[in-house]
Motif scaffolding. Structure first.
Motif, PDB file in Angstrom:
ATOM      1  N   MET A  80     -26.892 119.030  29.952  1.00 47.09           N
ATOM      2  CA  MET A  80     -27.450 119.110  31.273  1.00 47.09           C
ATOM      3  C   MET A  80     -26.703 118.178  32.225  1.00 47.09           C
ATOM      4  SD  MET A  80     -30.306 120.169  32.868  1.00 47.09           S
ATOM      5  CE  MET A  80     -31.178 119.733  34.262  1.00 47.09           C
ATOM      6  N   PHE A  81     -26.481 116.924  31.733  1.00 50.45           N
ATOM      7  CA  PHE A  81     -25.759 115.961  32.553  1.00 50.45           C
ATOM      8  C   PHE A  81     -24.341 116.450  32.834  1.00 50.45           C
ATOM      9  CE2 PHE A  81     -23.028 112.207  32.913  1.00 50.45           C
ATOM     10  CZ  PHE A  81     -23.571 111.655  34.047  1.00 50.45           C
ATOM     11  N   ARG A  82     -23.744 117.065  31.856  1.00 51.47           N
ATOM     12  CA  ARG A  82     -22.381 117.554  31.989  1.00 51.47           C
ATOM     13  C   ARG A  82     -22.307 118.675  33.050  1.00 51.47           C
ATOM     14  NH1 ARG A  82     -18.875 118.857  26.701  1.00 51.47           N
ATOM     15  NH2 ARG A  82     -17.340 117.341  27.333  1.00 51.47           N
ATOM     16  N   ALA A  83     -23.263 119.621  33.080  1.00 51.41           N
ATOM     17  CA  ALA A  83     -23.296 120.701  34.057  1.00 51.41           C
ATOM     18  C   ALA A  83     -23.512 120.152  35.459  1.00 51.41           C
ATOM     19  CB  ALA A  83     -24.402 121.693  33.702  1.00 51.41           C
ATOM     20  N   LEU A  84     -24.381 119.135  35.609  1.00 47.53           N
ATOM     21  CA  LEU A  84     -24.620 118.527  36.906  1.00 47.53           C
ATOM     22  C   LEU A  84     -23.369 117.821  37.414  1.00 47.53           C
ATOM     23  CD1 LEU A  84     -26.707 117.951  39.087  1.00 47.53           C
ATOM     24  CD2 LEU A  84     -27.321 115.881  37.848  1.00 47.53           C
ATOM     25  N   PHE A  85     -22.646 117.138  36.497  1.00 47.62           N
ATOM     26  CA  PHE A  85     -21.415 116.456  36.858  1.00 47.62           C
ATOM     27  C   PHE A  85     -20.359 117.467  37.337  1.00 47.62           C
ATOM     28  CE2 PHE A  85     -17.217 114.731  35.691  1.00 47.62           C
ATOM     29  CZ  PHE A  85     -17.208 113.628  36.527  1.00 47.62           C
ATOM     30  N   LYS A  86     -20.239 118.598  36.653  1.00 48.32           N
ATOM     31  CA  LYS A  86     -19.283 119.637  37.044  1.00 48.32           C
ATOM     32  C   LYS A  86     -19.630 120.210  38.416  1.00 48.32           C
ATOM     33  CE  LYS A  86     -17.729 121.235  32.525  1.00 48.32           C
ATOM     34  NZ  LYS A  86     -17.693 122.371  31.588  1.00 48.32           N
ATOM     35  N   LEU A  87     -20.918 120.400  38.677  1.00 48.17           N
ATOM     36  CA  LEU A  87     -21.349 120.924  39.959  1.00 48.17           C
ATOM     37  C   LEU A  87     -21.021 119.967  41.093  1.00 48.17           C
ATOM     38  CD1 LEU A  87     -22.828 123.119  41.579  1.00 48.17           C
ATOM     39  CD2 LEU A  87     -24.932 121.868  41.138  1.00 48.17           C
ATOM     40  N   VAL A  88     -21.286 118.677  40.901  1.00 50.37           N
ATOM     41  CA  VAL A  88     -20.995 117.670  41.924  1.00 50.37           C
ATOM     42  C   VAL A  88     -19.480 117.600  42.152  1.00 50.37           C
ATOM     43  CG1 VAL A  88     -21.077 115.200  42.450  1.00 50.37           C
ATOM     44  CG2 VAL A  88     -23.103 116.349  41.547  1.00 50.37           C
ATOM     45  N   LEU A  89     -18.720 117.599  41.096  1.00 48.79           N
ATOM     46  CA  LEU A  89     -17.267 117.541  41.202  1.00 48.79           C
ATOM     47  C   LEU A  89     -16.737 118.781  41.946  1.00 48.79           C
ATOM     48  CD1 LEU A  89     -14.716 115.978  40.489  1.00 48.79           C
ATOM     49  CD2 LEU A  89     -14.611 117.274  38.360  1.00 48.79           C
ATOM     50  N   PHE A  90     -17.271 119.955  41.639  1.00 49.20           N
ATOM     51  CA  PHE A  90     -16.869 121.182  42.316  1.00 49.20           C
ATOM     52  C   PHE A  90     -17.179 121.109  43.810  1.00 49.20           C
ATOM     53  CE2 PHE A  90     -17.993 125.465  43.840  1.00 49.20           C
ATOM     54  CZ  PHE A  90     -16.759 126.087  43.694  1.00 49.20           C
ATOM     55  N   LEU A  91     -18.353 120.620  44.185  1.00 46.00           N
ATOM     56  CA  LEU A  91     -18.726 120.508  45.596  1.00 46.00           C
ATOM     57  C   LEU A  91     -17.828 119.529  46.342  1.00 46.00           C
ATOM     58  CD1 LEU A  91     -22.617 120.600  45.395  1.00 46.00           C
ATOM     59  CD2 LEU A  91     -21.086 122.401  46.179  1.00 46.00           C
TER      60      LEU A  91
END
Length: 160
Positions: free
Chosen positions: A1-12
């Protein structure tokens, strides 16, 4: 879950940086404002004269092209009128030929299958073969009595 949130923030963050760069915010150090006055362009008198001369040349070429286009349109109009006149004449000739052939076909004294009728302008040529002089005279009379015919050329042969 933390990994998906990190990817989303990085993408934004990457999308925001790319958007800022593409809109011009990155390199200029200021926010893009469409209502802000543009920087004035300073030109010398020589540049103005060259621009004026180039504009005059383009205007002259445009006027020449418009004149040529008008001439071409006039020629095309004349050719269209000539084609329309030739078509009208051909239809008129065909109509006159059809009238004469119909008269001959409906007449009891003329065998229309043995006769050919050609029309050029208002001159009609009747050719072919008949069996009697009376049939020949009747065919020529039918052609002469048709409206619009000014001359009838006789090329009928009497076969016995």
């Amino acid at each position: 879950m933390f990994r998906a949130l990190f990817k989303l923030v990085l993408f934004l963050v990457v999308v925001a940086i790319a958007g800022a760069f593409l809109l011009g915010w990155w390199g200029t150090g200021r926010v893009f404002n469409a209502n802000a006055p543009a920087d004035p362009v300073v030109t010398s008198d020589a540049t103005r004269e060259r621009a004026k001369a180039a504009g005059d040349a383009i205007g002259d070429r445009t006027a020449q092209a418009a004149e040529k286009t008008g001439e071409i349109a006039k020629v095309a109009g004349n050719r269209a009128a000539q084609a329309a006149e030739a078509t009208r004449q051909a239809i008129g000739e065909g109509s006159m030929t059809a009238k004469i052939k119909a008269k001959m076909a409906l007449d009891d004294h003329v065998k229309a299958l043995g006769l050919d009728v050609d029309t050029v302008g208002t001159i009609v040529t009747v050719s072919g073969s008949v069996t009697t002089e009376a049939e020949r005279d009747r065919a020529l009379a039918l052609a002469r009595d048709t409206q619009g015919v000014t001359q009838v050329v006789d090329r009928i042969v009497i076969k016995k």
